[in-house]
Design a protein around this motif. Structure first.
Motif, PDB file in Angstrom:
ATOM      1  N   SER A 112       0.466  -1.057   0.111  1.00 29.33           N
ATOM      2  CA  SER A 112      -0.049   0.218  -0.283  1.00 29.33           C
ATOM      3  C   SER A 112       0.576   1.038  -0.418  1.00 29.33           C
ATOM      4  N   THR A 113       2.011   0.398  -0.558  1.00 33.32           N
ATOM      5  CA  THR A 113       3.130   2.780  -0.549  1.00 33.32           C
ATOM      6  C   THR A 113       2.846   4.258  -1.182  1.00 33.32           C
ATOM      7  N   GLY A 114       2.358   2.976  -2.088  1.00 29.10           N
ATOM      8  CA  GLY A 114       1.884   4.108  -3.827  1.00 29.10           C
ATOM      9  C   GLY A 114       1.053   5.084  -2.996  1.00 29.10           C
ATOM     10  N   GLY A 115      -0.274   5.076  -2.213  1.00 23.75           N
ATOM     11  CA  GLY A 115      -0.645   5.433  -1.640  1.00 23.75           C
ATOM     12  C   GLY A 115      -1.061   6.332  -0.615  1.00 23.75           C
ATOM     13  N   THR A 116       1.038   6.459  -0.697  1.00 28.59           N
ATOM     14  CA  THR A 116       1.182   8.176   0.227  1.00 28.59           C
ATOM     15  C   THR A 116       1.624   8.854  -0.925  1.00 28.59           C
ATOM     16  N   VAL A 117       1.565   8.216  -2.168  1.00 27.72           N
ATOM     17  CA  VAL A 117       2.322   9.366  -3.029  1.00 27.72           C
ATOM     18  C   VAL A 117       1.165   9.257  -4.701  1.00 27.72           C
ATOM     19  N   VAL A 118       0.874  11.145  -5.022  1.00 26.82           N
ATOM     20  CA  VAL A 118      -0.457  11.120  -6.082  1.00 26.82           C
ATOM     21  C   VAL A 118       0.285  11.239  -6.781  1.00 26.82           C
ATOM     22  N   ASP A 147       4.659  10.693  -9.692  1.00 23.84           N
ATOM     23  CA  ASP A 147       5.942  10.052  -9.643  1.00 23.84           C
ATOM     24  C   ASP A 147       6.704   9.511  -8.833  1.00 23.84           C
ATOM     25  N   TYR A 148       5.331   8.403  -8.403  1.00 19.93           N
ATOM     26  CA  TYR A 148       5.843   7.391  -7.858  1.00 19.93           C
ATOM     27  C   TYR A 148       7.162   5.712  -8.252  1.00 19.93           C
ATOM     28  N   LEU A 149       8.274   5.692  -7.810  1.00 19.03           N
ATOM     29  CA  LEU A 149       8.916   4.917  -8.368  1.00 19.03           C
ATOM     30  C   LEU A 149       8.327   3.509  -8.249  1.00 19.03           C
ATOM     31  N   GLY A 150       7.591   3.328  -7.577  1.00 21.44           N
ATOM     32  CA  GLY A 150       6.912   1.900  -7.632  1.00 21.44           C
ATOM     33  C   GLY A 150       7.304   0.975  -6.299  1.00 21.44           C
ATOM     34  N   ASP A 151       6.807  -0.379  -6.687  1.00 23.07           N
ATOM     35  CA  ASP A 151       6.998  -1.275  -5.545  1.00 23.07           C
ATOM     36  C   ASP A 151       8.345  -2.261  -5.934  1.00 23.07           C
ATOM     37  N   SER A 180      11.733  -0.410   5.157  1.00 24.34           N
ATOM     38  CA  SER A 180      12.111   0.483   4.397  1.00 24.34           C
ATOM     39  C   SER A 180      12.596   2.349   4.537  1.00 24.34           C
ATOM     40  N   ASP A 181      13.248   2.668   4.065  1.00 28.35           N
ATOM     41  CA  ASP A 181      14.045   3.930   4.244  1.00 28.35           C
ATOM     42  C   ASP A 181      13.660   4.120   2.507  1.00 28.35           C
ATOM     43  N   GLU A 182      13.218   5.163   1.623  1.00 27.90           N
ATOM     44  CA  GLU A 182      13.500   5.731   0.429  1.00 27.90           C
ATOM     45  C   GLU A 182      13.730   7.407   0.566  1.00 27.90           C
ATOM     46  N   ARG A 183      14.914   7.291  -0.500  1.00 22.01           N
ATOM     47  CA  ARG A 183      15.122   9.445  -0.777  1.00 22.01           C
ATOM     48  C   ARG A 183      15.061   9.313  -2.286  1.00 22.01           C
ATOM     49  N   TYR A 184      13.733  10.214  -2.280  1.00 22.11           N
ATOM     50  CA  TYR A 184      13.998  10.965  -3.692  1.00 22.11           C
ATOM     51  C   TYR A 184      15.129  12.112  -4.420  1.00 22.11           C
ATOM     52  N   LEU A 185      16.183  11.999  -4.907  1.00 27.46           N
ATOM     53  CA  LEU A 185      17.071  11.826  -4.991  1.00 27.46           C
ATOM     54  C   LEU A 185      16.461  12.919  -6.445  1.00 27.46           C
ATOM     55  N   SER A 186      17.764  14.594  -5.929  1.00 26.03           N
ATOM     56  CA  SER A 186      16.643  16.032  -7.616  1.00 26.03           C
ATOM     57  C   SER A 186      18.367  15.985  -7.676  1.00 26.03           C
ATOM     58  N   TYR A 187      18.601  16.044  -9.503  1.00 29.04           N
ATOM     59  CA  TYR A 187      19.503  16.277  -9.689  1.00 29.04           C
ATOM     60  C   TYR A 187      20.097  18.158  -9.030  1.00 29.04           C
ATOM     61  N   GLN A 188      21.025  18.259  -8.202  1.00 29.04           N
ATOM     62  CA  GLN A 188      22.323  18.966  -8.067  1.00 29.04           C
ATOM     63  C   GLN A 188      20.570  19.732  -7.711  1.00 29.04           C
ATOM     64  N   ALA A 189      19.843  19.023  -6.190  1.00 31.32           N
ATOM     65  CA  ALA A 189      19.049  19.869  -5.607  1.00 31.32           C
ATOM     66  C   ALA A 189      19.204  19.006  -4.096  1.00 31.32           C
TER      67      ALA A 189
END
Length: 657
Positions: free
Chosen positions: A95-101, A103-107, A245-254
């Protein structure tokens, strides 16, 4: 890389792989399964040297790896949008995708490949067994069970690719298990993974304007898991499984864009009751998504999604009129809760909860020595969308000598989510959500939404021989009450048109899918898979022109050779043909109003992806993998708003004990 479907087909006969619970309520052989099924075993996964499951699944017949403007690859089945495919882990929803509207990177990126026993992919609707969301099919990831003798593996992998399409990534994953006491076994797994974010790239819109988007966010992931199995006697087994699990979404140069944390606790029970089997589980999942506040340079309050799920399933067999009958009876109870302060444009809290109860039954009856029929029926009931009944009937006719005819009809449904049902939900769209009208706009929830539904038909042949195996399946899907958004006639204070979620659209998909595996010699295997979409379209309300349902090619073909050069060295090469977008349309063909609804991401020119792989056994307990994906850095044409994985160099090593 060599397509996974090939290895699955070639080993199905040799190893007698079974499908457990994915295509049917009882264990069955691959060929006898009442559905179009592909099984990918752990040996195939290890030989692939893939970064994640997306790389492995994309070559299965009927599947496509769709790409959005965010560059995120998602699994699409039979021309349906990716969110109509249900992902399961050990038969349980994630159910992790329920927190993301967006650009979810998926399961599929978090699970360590070392911990996977097999992947069961069922193409076609499976709502009878799994309820909502299984309209296109099911991807069921089965984790390894603890072993009696302590054993395990550790894999380290590094890949390097172009900064604007792929970027670099590295990971270490491990799995080990064994017996703690006479009645207690344990398994432990973990993964540390980082994929860098990509740079922006430019493309040209159909209107000739220059635009810039990113190929995708990066990800820094840590996952740990443990499974304890207690077997006090031969008839009963208790289990407890924990993952974090702990996942960080990374942005280019940010700064990191979001922090996604997930916790999962599951209790399981297997109980042998005479000749029958009672399987039950109780799970609790907590997911939290905290976006980064660039203005105040701190993490915002997290969106939180909680799920409690209980399921019990009893399977047995008997005889009726001298014929064999297998049957399954099941009960599923679930409760979902959402607390969200991040997707309402006004900053208001969005809260919601949904309780669902379901009863289902399935029976497989041998009408004759050659003909087996499968019947299924499920009833889901919820206060939010009422009661929904989904039937299924499937026939397997065995001609003998390895050839089986399969045909079936099934209904499926997709329930509205908690945000779409909430009238306080207020999503800002820059344009895609506002179609066929120009954006930007606001989209609000609607408590009167009803589930999407589908009627699906398929017929196919499956042959399993000693050296040659093949399958060919034709499918047709009709969808009604598809989710969309309609103008309310109101305008916000800043001039944005206000839309409301509603059931307005209908759609159709149809096509052929197939695969062929040939063991040319004991050392050389040739494998093939294809998907042809004759139709994948839906209609906007008040418009006459059909539009593509997903970013999916009309024709997708993969052919590959795998050569066991000697006892230690294996070489592989594959070529994938990605065709023109199914239902490709241009603004010039449409009226001015219809032109606004032309989807982004349509590809008009076919291209080829060439992959090479090498695996070398350094010893009985160590294997090194090399690979080059997309050797010639092939990409869709310049007007397409997504990019394929660029030329990617891979190296990895796996040690086992």
């Amino acid at each position: 890389m060599v397509p996974a479907v090939a290895s699955a087909q070639s080993t199905a006969t040799d190893l007698g792989l079974i499908v457990i619970g994915s295509a049917s309520g009882v264990a069955t052989t691959l060929q006898d399964a009442p559905a179009a099924v592909t099984v990918i075993d752990s040996e195939t996964i290890a030989a692939e040297g893939a970064r994640d499951l997306n790389d492995i699944l994309r070559t299965i017949p009927g599947l496509n790896l769709t790409q959005g403007n965010s560059g995120i690859g998602e699994i699409s089945m039979r021309g349906l949008p990716a969110n109509r495919t249900l992902t399961l882990v050990n038969g349980r929803r994630v159910s992790t995708g329920g927190t993301v509207v967006r650009d979810y990177l998926g399961d599929l990126t978090r699970i360590p490949l070392d911990a996977i026993d097999r992947i069961e992919v069922v193409r076609g609707p499976m709502s009878t067994l799994y309820g909502s969301d299984a309209m296109g099919g099911v991807v069921n990831i089965i984790l390894k069970e603890p072993t009696d003798v302590w054993s395990g593996s550790v894999t380290a992998e590094y890949s390097s690719g172009p900064a604007d399409t792929t970027a670099d990534n590295a990971q270490i994953s491990a799995y080990f298990s064994g017996r703690l006491t006479q009645h207690l076994t344990a398994a432990f797994w973990g993964k540390v993974y980082e994929r860098e974010a990509t740079e922006d790239y430019s493309y040209t819109t159909d209107a000739g304007a220059a635009a810039t988007v990113t190929s995708g966010e990066g990800s820094r992931t840590k996952e740990l898991g443990a499974n304890l199995i207690w077997s006090p006697n031969d008839t009963i087994e208790w289990g407890i499984e924990l993952t974090a699990s702990d996942e960080r979404y990374l942005s280019y140069q940010a700064h990191d864009t979001r922090r996604l944390q997930t916790y999962d606790l599951t209790l399981t029970n297997e109980w042998q009751l005479g000749a029958g089997q009672l399987s039950s589980y109780l799970s609790y999942q907590n997911s939290q998504n905290a976006p980064w506040d660039t203005t105040n340079t701190t993490w915002k309050d997290a969106t939180e999604y909680n799920t409690i799920n209980f399921e019990t399933r009893y399977s047995n067999a008997t005889q009726i009129a001298g014929r064999y009958l297998e049957y399954t009876l099941g009960l599923n109870l679930s409760h979902d809760e959402l607390s969200d302060t991040n997707t309402n444009s006004s900053g208001a809290l969005i809260e919601g909860e949904m309780s669902t109860a379901a009863l289902y039954a399935e029976a497989r009856y041998d009408m004759t020595d050659s003909l087996r029929l499968t019947y299924g029926l499920r009833a889901d009931s919820s206060e939010e969308y009422g009661t929904h009944v989904t039937p299924r009937v499937y026939a397997n006719y065995d001609f003998g000598n390895g050839l089986v005819l399969k045909a079936g009809f099934a209904q499926a449904f997709n329930a509205p989510d908690l945000r779409s049902l909430n009238p306080n939900y207020l999503l800002t769209s820059r344009g895609n959500g506002c179609k066929p009208y120009p954006g930007p706009c606001y989209i609000t929830g609607n408590p009167d939404l009803v589930p999407e539904t589908s009627d699906s038909y398929e017929i196919g042949l499956n042959y399993q021989g000693s050296d040659v195996s093949w399958e060919l399946t034709a499918f047709y899907n009709e969808l009604t009450n598809m989710f969309g958004a309609a103008k309310t006639g109101e305008t916000s204070s800043n001039g944005y048109a206000i839309f409301e979620r509603t059931n307005i659209d209908e759609g159709t998909t149809a096509g052929l899918e197939g695969g062929l595996s040939w063991n040319i010699s004991p050392d050389l295997t040739w494998t093939n898979s294809f998907t042809y979409l004759a139709k994948s379209e839906f209609y906007y309300e008040f418009l006459d022109t059909p539009f593509p349902m997903a970013t999916t090619p009309e024709l997708n073909i993969t052919t590959a050779l795998n050569w066991q050069a000697n006892d230690a060295l294996t070489l592989g090469a594959s070529v994938t043909y990605v065709g023109k977008q199914v239902g490709y349309i241009t603004e010039e063909e449409l009226s001015s109003e219809e032109a606004r609804a032309v989807p982004a991401g349509q590809n008009s020119d076919p291209y080829m992806l060439v992959d090479l792989s090498l695996a070398y056994d350094l010893s009985d307990n160590a294997r090194i993998n090399f690979g080059i994906d997309n050797v010639f850095d092939a990409q869709p044409d310049d007007t397409v708003s997504y990019r394929e994985t660029g030329r990617l160099f891979r190296i990895g090593i796996t040690t086992s004990f």
